[in-house]
Scaffold this motif. Structure first.
Motif, mmCIF file in Angstrom:
data_model
loop_
_atom_site.group_PDB
_atom_site.id
_atom_site.type_symbol
_atom_site.label_atom_id
_atom_site.label_comp_id
_atom_site.label_asym_id
_atom_site.label_seq_id
_atom_site.Cartn_x
_atom_site.Cartn_y
_atom_site.Cartn_z
ATOM 1 N N SER A 182 4.409 13.658 23.550
ATOM 2 C CA SER A 182 3.297 13.048 24.049
ATOM 3 C C SER A 182 2.420 12.209 22.879
ATOM 4 O O SER A 182 1.287 11.758 23.169
ATOM 5 N N LEU A 183 2.981 12.188 21.947
ATOM 6 C CA LEU A 183 2.390 11.701 20.833
ATOM 7 C C LEU A 183 2.914 10.182 20.486
ATOM 8 O O LEU A 183 4.140 10.181 20.630
ATOM 9 N N LEU A 184 2.042 9.090 19.901
ATOM 10 C CA LEU A 184 2.957 7.872 19.244
ATOM 11 C C LEU A 184 3.284 8.473 18.017
ATOM 12 O O LEU A 184 2.620 8.913 17.108
ATOM 13 N N LYS A 185 4.580 8.543 17.792
ATOM 14 C CA LYS A 185 5.112 9.261 16.670
ATOM 15 C C LYS A 185 5.881 8.168 15.803
ATOM 16 O O LYS A 185 7.052 7.516 16.106
ATOM 17 N N ILE A 186 5.279 7.761 14.769
ATOM 18 C CA ILE A 186 5.933 6.684 14.105
ATOM 19 C C ILE A 186 5.535 6.929 12.369
ATOM 20 O O ILE A 186 4.998 7.537 12.092
ATOM 21 N N LEU A 187 6.370 6.196 11.716
ATOM 22 C CA LEU A 187 6.188 5.911 10.111
ATOM 23 C C LEU A 187 5.190 4.593 9.725
ATOM 24 O O LEU A 187 5.294 3.699 10.570
ATOM 25 N N LEU A 188 4.576 4.890 8.907
ATOM 26 C CA LEU A 188 3.732 3.960 8.252
ATOM 27 C C LEU A 188 4.976 2.958 7.768
ATOM 28 O O LEU A 188 4.627 1.567 7.799
ATOM 29 N N THR A 189 5.836 3.382 6.918
ATOM 30 C CA THR A 189 6.862 2.484 6.678
ATOM 31 C C THR A 189 8.137 3.383 6.277
ATOM 32 O O THR A 189 7.973 4.598 6.174
ATOM 33 N N ASN A 190 9.418 2.824 6.635
ATOM 34 C CA ASN A 190 10.555 3.657 6.396
ATOM 35 C C ASN A 190 11.009 3.182 5.049
ATOM 36 O O ASN A 190 12.140 3.672 4.642
ATOM 37 N N ALA A 191 10.462 2.223 4.191
ATOM 38 C CA ALA A 191 10.842 2.243 2.735
ATOM 39 C C ALA A 191 10.404 3.530 1.983
ATOM 40 O O ALA A 191 9.493 4.140 2.146
ATOM 41 N N CYS A 192 11.204 4.002 1.022
ATOM 42 C CA CYS A 192 10.916 5.057 0.222
ATOM 43 C C CYS A 192 11.366 5.032 -1.263
ATOM 44 O O CYS A 192 12.809 4.436 -1.383
ATOM 45 N N ALA A 193 10.908 5.445 -2.335
ATOM 46 C CA ALA A 193 11.164 5.495 -3.458
ATOM 47 C C ALA A 193 12.302 6.724 -3.627
ATOM 48 O O ALA A 193 13.099 6.676 -4.811
ATOM 49 N N PHE A 194 12.302 7.409 -3.184
ATOM 50 C CA PHE A 194 12.939 8.738 -3.016
ATOM 51 C C PHE A 194 14.390 8.618 -2.514
ATOM 52 O O PHE A 194 14.577 7.661 -1.610
ATOM 53 N N ASP A 195 15.388 9.225 -2.975
ATOM 54 C CA ASP A 195 16.842 9.123 -2.401
ATOM 55 C C ASP A 195 17.365 10.308 -1.916
ATOM 56 O O ASP A 195 18.440 11.003 -2.468
ATOM 57 N N CYS A 196 16.586 11.117 -1.083
ATOM 58 C CA CYS A 196 17.289 12.469 -0.610
ATOM 59 C C CYS A 196 18.537 12.118 0.254
ATOM 60 O O CYS A 196 18.357 11.246 0.999
ATOM 61 N N LEU A 197 19.503 12.751 -0.225
ATOM 62 C CA LEU A 197 20.963 12.288 0.503
ATOM 63 C C LEU A 197 20.918 12.559 1.993
ATOM 64 O O LEU A 197 21.555 12.176 2.442
ATOM 65 N N TYR A 198 20.142 13.445 2.420
ATOM 66 C CA TYR A 198 19.997 13.627 3.999
ATOM 67 C C TYR A 198 19.209 13.036 4.824
ATOM 68 O O TYR A 198 19.418 12.962 6.000
ATOM 69 N N CYS A 199 18.664 11.946 4.188
ATOM 70 C CA CYS A 199 17.449 11.094 5.009
ATOM 71 C C CYS A 199 17.959 9.721 5.089
ATOM 72 O O CYS A 199 18.414 8.885 4.085
ATOM 73 N N VAL A 200 17.870 9.203 6.249
ATOM 74 C CA VAL A 200 18.446 7.918 6.713
ATOM 75 C C VAL A 200 17.716 6.797 6.172
ATOM 76 O O VAL A 200 17.914 5.767 5.952
ATOM 77 N N ASN A 201 16.417 7.178 6.011
ATOM 78 C CA ASN A 201 15.525 6.450 5.101
ATOM 79 C C ASN A 201 15.303 6.404 3.474
ATOM 80 O O ASN A 201 14.393 5.897 2.749
ATOM 81 N N ARG A 202 16.323 7.220 2.830
ATOM 82 C CA ARG A 202 16.608 7.323 1.643
ATOM 83 C C ARG A 202 16.525 5.722 0.832
ATOM 84 O O ARG A 202 17.081 4.858 1.375
ATOM 85 N N LEU A 247 1.656 10.530 12.494
ATOM 86 C CA LEU A 247 1.975 9.751 11.494
ATOM 87 C C LEU A 247 2.614 10.143 10.098
ATOM 88 O O LEU A 247 2.018 11.054 9.526
ATOM 89 N N SER A 248 3.593 9.710 9.741
ATOM 90 C CA SER A 248 4.387 10.234 8.611
ATOM 91 C C SER A 248 4.602 8.817 7.790
ATOM 92 O O SER A 248 4.320 7.701 8.197
ATOM 93 N N SER A 249 5.475 8.970 6.581
ATOM 94 C CA SER A 249 5.710 7.739 5.793
ATOM 95 C C SER A 249 6.592 7.842 5.045
ATOM 96 O O SER A 249 6.576 9.126 4.187
ATOM 97 N N GLY A 250 7.345 6.895 4.517
ATOM 98 C CA GLY A 250 8.158 7.064 3.368
ATOM 99 C C GLY A 250 7.103 6.895 1.967
ATOM 100 O O GLY A 250 5.985 6.513 2.201
ATOM 101 N N ILE A 251 7.574 7.140 0.967
ATOM 102 C CA ILE A 251 6.841 7.256 -0.438
ATOM 103 C C ILE A 251 6.869 5.760 -0.948
ATOM 104 O O ILE A 251 7.973 5.477 -1.389
ATOM 105 N N ILE A 252 5.759 5.013 -1.039
ATOM 106 C CA ILE A 252 6.055 3.845 -1.486
ATOM 107 C C ILE A 252 4.805 3.554 -2.794
ATOM 108 O O ILE A 252 3.854 4.376 -2.594
#
Length: 403
Positions: free
Chosen positions: A55-75, A108-113
């Motif tokens: 029931s929530l609008l579930k989005i990222l502020l950005t999917n750009a990210c400075a981290f390179d976590c191997l399991y993350c599609v947005n690494r 609201l979540s976000s990649g780290i920029i």
């Protein structure tokens, strides 16, 4: 890039985060024409089959990210389309979707920029604008950045109903292997700071409202070698140390161009489901981790729920006299939920509970009968039967009040 394209990318990028529940918040509504939205009524009434809130609008502020976590599609090294909302765009989307009755709030979540503080500041600005500029009364869940300053975390709690910080993986070794840029100690420090502020707000009547829905976290299941015992042990520690509202379990999903350090396929979704059931037993039924996971391999059975598995391993504790057993004993009967147990305790003050009463109590008769004694029913030697497991896991029609 137009707004609809950004939304498609950043909503899809957010789907891997399971920790978006909204229970436990304080009451706020727009009755009387003041403000927009409400945390009452429709909040979290709709769930996907796997338990995720829809029931929530579930989005990222950005999917750009400075981290390179191997399991993350947005690494950082991932070859995926990137997008970024402005603060104003997220605010507009939230209000537009709410006015159309599509959502009850925002996750609201976000990649780290740039830096953790810069990212956290942008996330907080969204919530602050919704609350102060638009008098938004709906639900807001913010994913916080562990290394962000204490001042930003404190500000986030003033505008959000719930805050969450993902622990990511159940063991420090797994995090070092798959996400070496993340620090489990920093994550736990942030959880500790949030717990202190939440506790202070709850204890002082005049204290400012602070994240009334508490904090939650998420662990990825199946990305590393951690077994179910390790996962549940970490969850138990998090609940006791930081008073988390929920630990969410998200089955690892294979991603494009994946590292060889990751498993080639996803774990069974049933494993995620069993972990949720086990988590429930720890939080509400008095079970300890070592009771739930007793096998040498450290994993939960996939073919039956963990309470039934425990009962079959400890048949010497049964059958229980339903009219004499304690609340704690009845809570361990497969098929009994907390509501059913309370109804039994209330009803037996007036008269003896009989097997035929189970139908009125709305419990799965076939599941509970082998473990209970009633004035009109005794399981005889049913608990000693070698095929009891197959009979209980099979469709319920195999057992009846006549056993």
């Amino acid at each position: 890039m137009d707004l609809s394209r950004k939304l498609a990318i950043l909503a899809d990028a957010a789907k891997y985060d399971a920790s978006c529940a909204s229970s436990g918040t304080s009451k706020r509504d727009s009755v009387g024409g003041k403000g927009i939205g409400s945390t009452e009524g429709a909040i979290c009434h709709s769930y996907a089959p796997d338990g995720r809130c829809i029931s929530l609008l579930k989005i990222l502020l950005t999917n750009a990210c400075a981290f390179d976590c191997l399991y993350c599609v947005n690494r950082a090294s991932s070859n995926v389309p990137r997008a970024r909302f402005t603060v104003e765009e997220v605010v507009k989307l939230t209000l537009d979707f709410y006015r159309r009755n599509y959502i009850e709030g925002l996750f609201l979540s976000s990649g780290i920029i740039r830096s953790p503080d810069y990212t956290m500041e942008q996330v907080v600005r969204v919530a602050k604008s919704l609350r102060l500029d638009h008098d938004f009364k709906g639900y807001i869940h913010l994913k916080t950045i562990p290394d962000a300053s204490d001042e930003l975390l404190a500000e986030a709690g003033l505008y959000a109903d719930r805050l969450s910080i993902n622990i990511e993986l159940p063991t420090e070794g797994g995090l070092k292997q798959l996400a070496p840029e993340k620090d489990v100690r920093a994550i736990r420090r942030s959880m500790g700071r949030l717990r202190v502020r939440i506790d202070e707000a709850g204890e002082e009547k005049k204290a400012p409202r602070f994240a009334p829905g508490g904090q939650s976290t998420q662990m990825i299941v199946g990305a590393d070698a951690a077994d179910d015992r390790a996962i549940l042990s970490t969850s138990s520690n998090l609940y006791s140390s930081y008073r988390l509202k929920r630990v969410y379990y998200s089955a690892f999903s294979p991603i494009p161009d994946a590292s060889q350090s990751l498993p080639p396929k996803a774990p069974p979704l049933m494993r995620e489901h069993r972990l949720y059931q086990a988590d429930w037993l720890m939080r509400f039924y008095g079970f300890d981790v070592n009771e739930i996971v007793e096998g040498e391999d450290g994993h939960l059975a996939l073919d039956m729920d963990p309470k039934l598995a425990w009962a079959l391993r400890h048949r010497e504790r049964f059958p229980l006299d339903v009219n004499r057993a304690t609340r704690e004993e009845l809570l361990r009967v497969p098929g009994f939920g907390k509501t059913a147990v309370e109804r039994i305790l209330t009803a037996r003050r007036v008269r003896a509970i009989r097997a035929e009463d189970l139908l009125r109590l709305r419990v799965p008769v076939a599941r509970v009968l082998p473990f209970l004694i009633f004035p009109d029913h005794s399981p005889h030697r049913l608990l000693d039967r070698m095929d009891l497991k197959s009979r209980l896991v099979a469709p319920p029609r195999q057992l009846s009040l006549g056993i």
